[in-house]
Design a protein around this motif. Structure first.
Motif, PDB file in Angstrom:
ATOM      1  N   VAL A   3      83.458 -33.734 -21.978  1.00 24.30           N
ATOM      2  CA  VAL A   3      83.287 -32.516 -22.759  1.00 24.30           C
ATOM      3  C   VAL A   3      83.759 -31.327 -21.926  1.00 24.30           C
ATOM      4  O   VAL A   3      83.723 -31.359 -20.693  1.00 24.30           O
ATOM      5  N   ASN A   4      84.229 -30.294 -22.607  1.00 28.33           N
ATOM      6  CA  ASN A   4      84.586 -29.038 -21.955  1.00 28.33           C
ATOM      7  C   ASN A   4      83.424 -28.064 -22.095  1.00 28.33           C
ATOM      8  O   ASN A   4      82.902 -27.869 -23.198  1.00 28.33           O
ATOM      9  N   VAL A   5      83.023 -27.470 -20.991  1.00 31.76           N
ATOM     10  CA  VAL A   5      81.862 -26.581 -20.956  1.00 31.76           C
ATOM     11  C   VAL A   5      82.301 -25.183 -20.523  1.00 31.76           C
ATOM     12  O   VAL A   5      83.037 -25.026 -19.542  1.00 31.76           O
ATOM     13  N   ALA A   6      81.856 -24.168 -21.281  1.00 32.96           N
ATOM     14  CA  ALA A   6      82.101 -22.769 -20.912  1.00 32.96           C
ATOM     15  C   ALA A   6      80.914 -22.301 -20.074  1.00 32.96           C
ATOM     16  O   ALA A   6      79.802 -22.176 -20.587  1.00 32.96           O
ATOM     17  N   LEU A   7      81.142 -22.075 -18.793  1.00 30.69           N
ATOM     18  CA  LEU A   7      80.077 -21.668 -17.883  1.00 30.69           C
ATOM     19  C   LEU A   7      79.937 -20.156 -17.844  1.00 30.69           C
ATOM     20  O   LEU A   7      80.917 -19.428 -17.997  1.00 30.69           O
ATOM     21  N   ASN A   8      78.725 -19.699 -17.616  1.00 34.80           N
ATOM     22  CA  ASN A   8      78.445 -18.263 -17.547  1.00 34.80           C
ATOM     23  C   ASN A   8      78.806 -17.720 -16.165  1.00 34.80           C
ATOM     24  O   ASN A   8      77.954 -17.292 -15.391  1.00 34.80           O
ATOM     25  N   THR A  16      85.424 -29.380 -17.211  1.00 33.11           N
ATOM     26  CA  THR A  16      85.284 -30.710 -17.802  1.00 33.11           C
ATOM     27  C   THR A  16      84.172 -31.496 -17.116  1.00 33.11           C
ATOM     28  O   THR A  16      84.109 -31.553 -15.887  1.00 33.11           O
ATOM     29  N   TYR A  17      83.316 -32.096 -17.945  1.00 30.95           N
ATOM     30  CA  TYR A  17      82.193 -32.883 -17.434  1.00 30.95           C
ATOM     31  C   TYR A  17      82.111 -34.215 -18.176  1.00 30.95           C
ATOM     32  O   TYR A  17      82.498 -34.312 -19.345  1.00 30.95           O
ATOM     33  N   THR A  18      81.611 -35.210 -17.488  1.00 30.03           N
ATOM     34  CA  THR A  18      81.332 -36.494 -18.141  1.00 30.03           C
ATOM     35  C   THR A  18      79.950 -36.417 -18.775  1.00 30.03           C
ATOM     36  O   THR A  18      79.086 -35.666 -18.329  1.00 30.03           O
ATOM     37  N   VAL A  19      79.762 -37.205 -19.821  1.00 33.75           N
ATOM     38  CA  VAL A  19      78.482 -37.236 -20.523  1.00 33.75           C
ATOM     39  C   VAL A  19      77.844 -38.600 -20.324  1.00 33.75           C
ATOM     40  O   VAL A  19      78.425 -39.627 -20.715  1.00 33.75           O
ATOM     41  N   PRO A  20      76.666 -38.657 -19.722  1.00 33.60           N
ATOM     42  CA  PRO A  20      75.977 -39.935 -19.536  1.00 33.60           C
ATOM     43  C   PRO A  20      75.693 -40.604 -20.883  1.00 33.60           C
ATOM     44  O   PRO A  20      75.603 -39.945 -21.915  1.00 33.60           O
ATOM     45  N   LEU A  37      78.299 -26.858 -10.819  1.00 34.44           N
ATOM     46  CA  LEU A  37      79.581 -26.162 -10.862  1.00 34.44           C
ATOM     47  C   LEU A  37      80.656 -26.992 -10.162  1.00 34.44           C
ATOM     48  O   LEU A  37      81.206 -26.606  -9.147  1.00 34.44           O
ATOM     49  N   GLU A  38      80.943 -28.141 -10.709  1.00 38.06           N
ATOM     50  CA  GLU A  38      81.998 -29.002 -10.175  1.00 38.06           C
ATOM     51  C   GLU A  38      82.637 -29.745 -11.334  1.00 38.06           C
ATOM     52  O   GLU A  38      81.965 -30.111 -12.303  1.00 38.06           O
ATOM     53  N   HIS A  39      83.940 -29.988 -11.230  1.00 34.53           N
ATOM     54  CA  HIS A  39      84.652 -30.716 -12.268  1.00 34.53           C
ATOM     55  C   HIS A  39      84.250 -32.190 -12.277  1.00 34.53           C
ATOM     56  O   HIS A  39      83.874 -32.775 -11.264  1.00 34.53           O
ATOM     57  N   VAL A  40      84.357 -32.784 -13.455  1.00 35.89           N
ATOM     58  CA  VAL A  40      84.162 -34.220 -13.668  1.00 35.89           C
ATOM     59  C   VAL A  40      82.855 -34.694 -13.032  1.00 35.89           C
ATOM     60  O   VAL A  40      82.799 -35.730 -12.392  1.00 35.89           O
ATOM     61  N   LYS A  41      81.829 -33.894 -13.179  1.00 41.12           N
ATOM     62  CA  LYS A  41      80.475 -34.280 -12.781  1.00 41.12           C
ATOM     63  C   LYS A  41      79.691 -34.519 -14.062  1.00 41.12           C
ATOM     64  O   LYS A  41      79.962 -33.930 -15.097  1.00 41.12           O
ATOM     65  N   PRO A  42      78.688 -35.374 -14.037  1.00 40.67           N
ATOM     66  CA  PRO A  42      77.948 -35.633 -15.267  1.00 40.67           C
ATOM     67  C   PRO A  42      77.028 -34.462 -15.642  1.00 40.67           C
ATOM     68  O   PRO A  42      76.475 -33.792 -14.782  1.00 40.67           O
ATOM     69  N   ILE A  43      76.898 -34.237 -16.932  1.00 39.76           N
ATOM     70  CA  ILE A  43      75.918 -33.283 -17.441  1.00 39.76           C
ATOM     71  C   ILE A  43      74.534 -33.862 -17.184  1.00 39.76           C
ATOM     72  O   ILE A  43      74.289 -35.049 -17.404  1.00 39.76           O
ATOM     73  N   GLY A  73      82.529 -18.273 -21.360  1.00 37.41           N
ATOM     74  CA  GLY A  73      81.157 -18.602 -20.986  1.00 37.41           C
ATOM     75  C   GLY A  73      80.262 -17.378 -20.941  1.00 37.41           C
ATOM     76  O   GLY A  73      79.119 -17.403 -21.408  1.00 37.41           O
ATOM     77  N   LYS A  74      80.776 -16.279 -20.391  1.00 40.48           N
ATOM     78  CA  LYS A  74      79.982 -15.050 -20.312  1.00 40.48           C
ATOM     79  C   LYS A  74      79.863 -14.396 -21.688  1.00 40.48           C
ATOM     80  O   LYS A  74      78.850 -13.763 -22.000  1.00 40.48           O
ATOM     81  N   THR A  75      80.892 -14.552 -22.526  1.00 42.37           N
ATOM     82  CA  THR A  75      80.812 -14.040 -23.900  1.00 42.37           C
ATOM     83  C   THR A  75      79.700 -14.734 -24.668  1.00 42.37           C
ATOM     84  O   THR A  75      78.897 -14.094 -25.344  1.00 42.37           O
ATOM     85  N   LEU A  76      79.646 -16.062 -24.548  1.00 44.76           N
ATOM     86  CA  LEU A  76      78.599 -16.820 -25.236  1.00 44.76           C
ATOM     87  C   LEU A  76      77.217 -16.446 -24.718  1.00 44.76           C
ATOM     88  O   LEU A  76      76.253 -16.368 -25.476  1.00 44.76           O
ATOM     89  N   ALA A  77      77.116 -16.213 -23.417  1.00 44.82           N
ATOM     90  CA  ALA A  77      75.826 -15.840 -22.830  1.00 44.82           C
ATOM     91  C   ALA A  77      75.333 -14.511 -23.400  1.00 44.82           C
ATOM     92  O   ALA A  77      74.128 -14.296 -23.542  1.00 44.82           O
ATOM     93  N   GLU A  78      76.264 -13.602 -23.735  1.00 45.41           N
ATOM     94  CA  GLU A  78      75.880 -12.320 -24.319  1.00 45.41           C
ATOM     95  C   GLU A  78      75.474 -12.473 -25.776  1.00 45.41           C
ATOM     96  O   GLU A  78      74.619 -11.742 -26.285  1.00 45.41           O
ATOM     97  N   LEU A  79      76.089 -13.442 -26.479  1.00 43.39           N
ATOM     98  CA  LEU A  79      75.864 -13.596 -27.918  1.00 43.39           C
ATOM     99  C   LEU A  79      74.617 -14.408 -28.239  1.00 43.39           C
ATOM    100  O   LEU A  79      73.949 -14.161 -29.247  1.00 43.39           O
ATOM    101  N   ILE A  80      74.300 -15.394 -27.401  1.00 43.30           N
ATOM    102  CA  ILE A  80      73.177 -16.291 -27.683  1.00 43.30           C
ATOM    103  C   ILE A  80      71.864 -15.562 -27.408  1.00 43.30           C
ATOM    104  O   ILE A  80      71.717 -14.912 -26.382  1.00 43.30           O
ATOM    105  N   PRO A  81      70.885 -15.661 -28.324  1.00 45.87           N
ATOM    106  CA  PRO A  81      69.588 -15.000 -28.096  1.00 45.87           C
ATOM    107  C   PRO A  81      68.970 -15.442 -26.777  1.00 45.87           C
ATOM    108  O   PRO A  81      69.009 -16.617 -26.413  1.00 45.87           O
ATOM    109  N   THR A  82      68.405 -14.494 -26.059  1.00 48.95           N
ATOM    110  CA  THR A  82      67.799 -14.806 -24.766  1.00 48.95           C
ATOM    111  C   THR A  82      66.344 -15.204 -24.937  1.00 48.95           C
ATOM    112  O   THR A  82      65.754 -15.042 -26.001  1.00 48.95           O
ATOM    113  N   GLY A  83      65.756 -15.721 -23.861  1.00 51.49           N
ATOM    114  CA  GLY A  83      64.335 -16.017 -23.873  1.00 51.49           C
ATOM    115  C   GLY A  83      63.997 -17.403 -23.395  1.00 51.49           C
ATOM    116  O   GLY A  83      62.963 -17.629 -22.788  1.00 51.49           O
TER     117      GLY A  83
END
Length: 297
Positions: A3-8, A16-20, A37-43, A73-83
């Motif tokens: 999967v491709n992940v947008a990091l904050n 890119t990360y592997t999914v167990p 924060l490393e490529h091709v590491k498992p979520i 990633g930072k855009t999504l962090a601003e848009l997603i409700p916090t808490g």
């Protein structure tokens, strides 16, 4: 499965990360995940039971990211409700310093301060309090030298938010006597059902004193219910009903904006002013003018 992940983080790319195997069914668009924060590491964890947005939303959010030249990633962090987000931080712990060890003045200052916190201190707080320009670099060097320990901790999630719910008691006292205002609240609740305390006061046009008396008389009961934090599915621009008169500087700025609008040609405008100077009122007046003249904003 990858999967491709947008990091904050300030990086304009996906990671890119592997999914167990045990997380494959949960890994869908719109969910947050926990990962290194490393490529091709498992979520390591899927944080949401349900997606926070869908494919169409993601395309729109991606457009916002490109338009604002801001990492996705930072855009999504601003848009997603916090808490309820998962946040980690680094905790620095002091270790014994061998006698006679040669240290720089900056290293000595940092270690002296750190040892005043035997239980440790957050890295960010340590850097701020020591006021050393290269404090983070010094900490890293001392960590490599085995003179301090750095561990990763997770911030406690936001506590459950509750709201006070008012309801009618099923059995009312035999000798009950109520004022007209109290009867109005009872009649209102008979039609509406249990309601949040603040909503009841506003909707029934009553006061907290009336509610308190009804609670004391055993007519009403109060309980706590969890309040779910969520973003509104609709958006609107609202203003206070009172008319706000613009000052001379605001009127001058608004006149300049309107003159550009009347020219019916694109023209970027920068409205400069300190916090609290009334820029938003100028914006809202300009938007009102556009909408009244059949435009959109």
């Amino acid at each position: 499965m990858y999967v491709n992940v947008a990091l904050n983080i300030p990086a304009n790319k996906l990671f890119t990360y592997t999914v167990p195997e045990n997380l494959k069914a949960k890994a869908t668009i719109g969910k947050r995940s926990s990962c290194d924060l490393e490529h091709v590491k498992p979520i390591t964890e899927i944080l949401d039971d349900e997606p926070l947005f869908n494919d169409e939303d993601l395309r729109f959010f991606s457009w916002i990211s490109r338009y604002c030249i801001y990492p996705l990633g930072k855009t999504l962090a601003e848009l997603i409700p916090t808490g309820s987000e998962k946040k980690d931080y680094l905790w620095v712990l002091p270790l014994p310093v061998p006698a006679g060890l040669a240290l720089s003045k900056s290293q000595e200052k940092l270690l002296d301060y750190l040892h005043s916190w035997p239980q440790g201190i957050a890295l960010g707080q340590l850097v701020k309090n020591t006021e050393l320009k290269n404090a983070a670099t010094i900490v890293h060097g001392l960590h490599l030298a085995g003179l301090l320990q750095i561990v990763e901790r997770q911030k406690k999630p936001l506590a459950v938010r509750t709201q006070k719910i008012i309801r009618l008691e099923t059995i009312l006292p035999d000798d009950l006597r109520m004022t007209a205002r109290q009867e109005a609240v009872v009649d209102f609740l008979k039609n509406s059902g249990p309601m949040d305390l603040h909503d009841l006061i506003a909707s029934a046009k009553t006061s907290s004193a009336v509610i308190k008396k009804l609670l004391e008389k055993g007519v009403l009961a109060i309980g706590n219910a969890e309040f779910i934090r969520k973003a509104s599915l609709t958006s609107s621009i609202s203003r206070t009903p009172a008319n706000i008169t613009l000052n001379d500087e605001q009127e001058k700025a608004l006149a300049e904006i309107l003159s550009r609008l009347h020219a019916e040609a694109f023209c970027p405008i920068l409205l400069h002013g300190v916090t609290g100077s009334g820029k938003t009122e100028v914006y809202l007046n300009a938007i009102t003018h556009v909408i009244k003249n059949g435009g959109t904003a």
